[in-house]
Enzyme design. Sequence first.
Site, PDB file in Angstrom:
ATOM      1  N   GLY A  39       0.826  -1.202   0.000  1.00 45.80           N
ATOM      2  CA  GLY A  39       0.000   0.000   0.000  1.00 45.80           C
ATOM      3  C   GLY A  39       0.861   1.253   0.000  1.00 45.80           C
ATOM      4  O   GLY A  39       1.992   1.268  -0.517  1.00 45.80           O
ATOM      5  N   SER A  40       0.364   2.290   0.626  1.00 43.68           N
ATOM      6  CA  SER A  40       0.975   3.619   0.493  1.00 43.68           C
ATOM      7  C   SER A  40       2.358   3.754   1.108  1.00 43.68           C
ATOM      8  O   SER A  40       3.072   4.714   0.807  1.00 43.68           O
ATOM      9  CB  SER A  40       0.041   4.682   1.083  1.00 43.68           C
ATOM     10  OG  SER A  40      -1.139   4.768   0.321  1.00 43.68           O
ATOM     11  N   THR A  41       2.768   2.860   1.997  1.00 46.60           N
ATOM     12  CA  THR A  41       4.134   2.958   2.522  1.00 46.60           C
ATOM     13  C   THR A  41       5.165   2.800   1.402  1.00 46.60           C
ATOM     14  O   THR A  41       6.281   3.302   1.510  1.00 46.60           O
ATOM     15  CB  THR A  41       4.388   1.897   3.610  1.00 46.60           C
ATOM     16  OG1 THR A  41       4.094   0.597   3.080  1.00 46.60           O
ATOM     17  CG2 THR A  41       3.525   2.149   4.835  1.00 46.60           C
TER      18      THR A  41
END
Length: 590
Positions: free
Chosen positions: A300-302
């Site tokens: 995801g966004s990490t």
Amino acid sequence: MGSPLKQSKERSLLIGLILTLCMAAIIFRLLWIQVVDAEKLVSQAQESWENNNQVIKAKRGTIYDRTKINALAWEVNAYYFVADPSQIKDVNKTVKLLSPILQIAESSLREKVSQKRRFVPLKENGKFKYPKEVYDKILSLKDNGELKGIYGYKTSARQYSGPQLAHVLGFLNSDDKPVGGVESYYNEKWLKGKDGIIKYKKAKDGMMISDGPEKFQPPVPGKDLVLSIDSSIQNHVEAVLNQVLKSHPAKGATAIVADPRNGEILAMASRPTFDPNRSTSTYTQENGLNLAVQSQFEPGSTFKIVTLAAAINENLFDPNETFQSGTIKIDDQTIRDWQADGWGTISYREGVYKSSNVAFVNLAEKLGADRFQEYIDRFGFGKMNAKFGKKTGLDLPAEEKGIFYHRVPYRSEIATAAFGQGISVTPIQQIQAVSAIANGGVLYKPHLLKEVWDAEQKKLVHREKPTGKRIIEQETAKKVRELLRGAVKYGTGQEADLPGYRVAGKTGTAQKPDPNGGGYLKDKYIVSFVGFAPAESPDVVVYVAFDEPTNAYGSTSGGTIAAPTARDILKKTLQLRGVPPKDEEEFDLK
């Protein structure tokens, strides 16, 4: 009938004949043994005398935390018990006395002490080693004449500091074989040592028939390991995970704390877990997984941190440039921001703060497929056209690699990878990558081993040296840190902020793919946060992830669950490491 005298002579003659025949048989047998069987019997006797190699078990090395004061795993005296059923007169009484002491079911114990053979081991479900208190209880019963035919023998057992660090340490099973963790990884090289041997001549009944041993080879103790783990930080991380899981039950959770300047792992914990001191009753295949190194999931966004660093390093990122948020079409696929309508026309700086998928797709497009994939490889994840990613080389067994496409990815797949979708990575890979941002651009191999000591000679045998290579410019890393600080102060990571320490980082909320294909599971997420502090000169990096957490208060996202968990870990960790808080001094691009 003959006369009495004649009968007496005949009996004497018969007896003499029998004695003569017996003597002849004895003489013949002696001649046979000495001449015909001599070589064979001498060989058998020699084998009987000398084939009495008794193994002297080597002391296993102790495992310490980084202080070399707090022992994490060590050897203790223990005892095992055997029964000689031929000496047991009252089976029922013996069973009633022993069952509660050895914690073996009466039915099982009765079957053992009723056998027709000698020396039956008293063990059940892998449990057979007991502490001295148990030995003393049984010895007391024997001395009082209440227990007969039960014998205890001294051995050693592995003791652990507690259920903490279960996945990092591993354990020794009932056969003294290492299972998982450092116990397994460093077993042959450092920990187990080399068993000794004593050989002596003995008679058939086992008695020694020589003044001393024919051969004596002393055991070589295993070496002591000093890990990079800080017990105080580790205990706090475990306590925080336990507390969060009470309010947000989840299928699994993991947390890692690392020093970005050298790759040292300061703490590592996973849930579910087990107790290495009671492994036979608490360890299962499920809770034995070290999620920090064995779990693979879409980040995801990490993962946007990698895309951001690549764009800045290639001078393709202008924080003040604007774009239209909301949706973007790549080939025949429409990609949306997590806030479906977006935020209108915003700057790329705001795109980072708000975690806009569209912003990062645009950055990947600017980079181009080849350059973007090169940076994914540089940051330690591996090549996207391979089937699997790349191990970090962390010194633990069973590390996974991440999963890629096993072919040249499509343009739309490059686009979704830019915001962490469609590829799988591991938590330890993310710690390694983000540490490179924190330390100024060097990718260090994460490691747990710090030092190896010879306890007998009190001598340092080995000191682990950091292994790293530069992957981005220092100025690039600084700019990424500034933007990640803004993501915490103004954006989705606000729950991770810590007054006085200027936390920088990124949240992640990734949908879980449907294992049967056909997209993603509804309302099934892995939420995470990766960050560091202090932002201008990071001392530690923290990664936290929860698998399918529940939240009675509404949103289940990286910002609402993982970020505050990371904040609590960072606060105590920085205090323990003596990093003083400072007045708020911002250095971001705003």
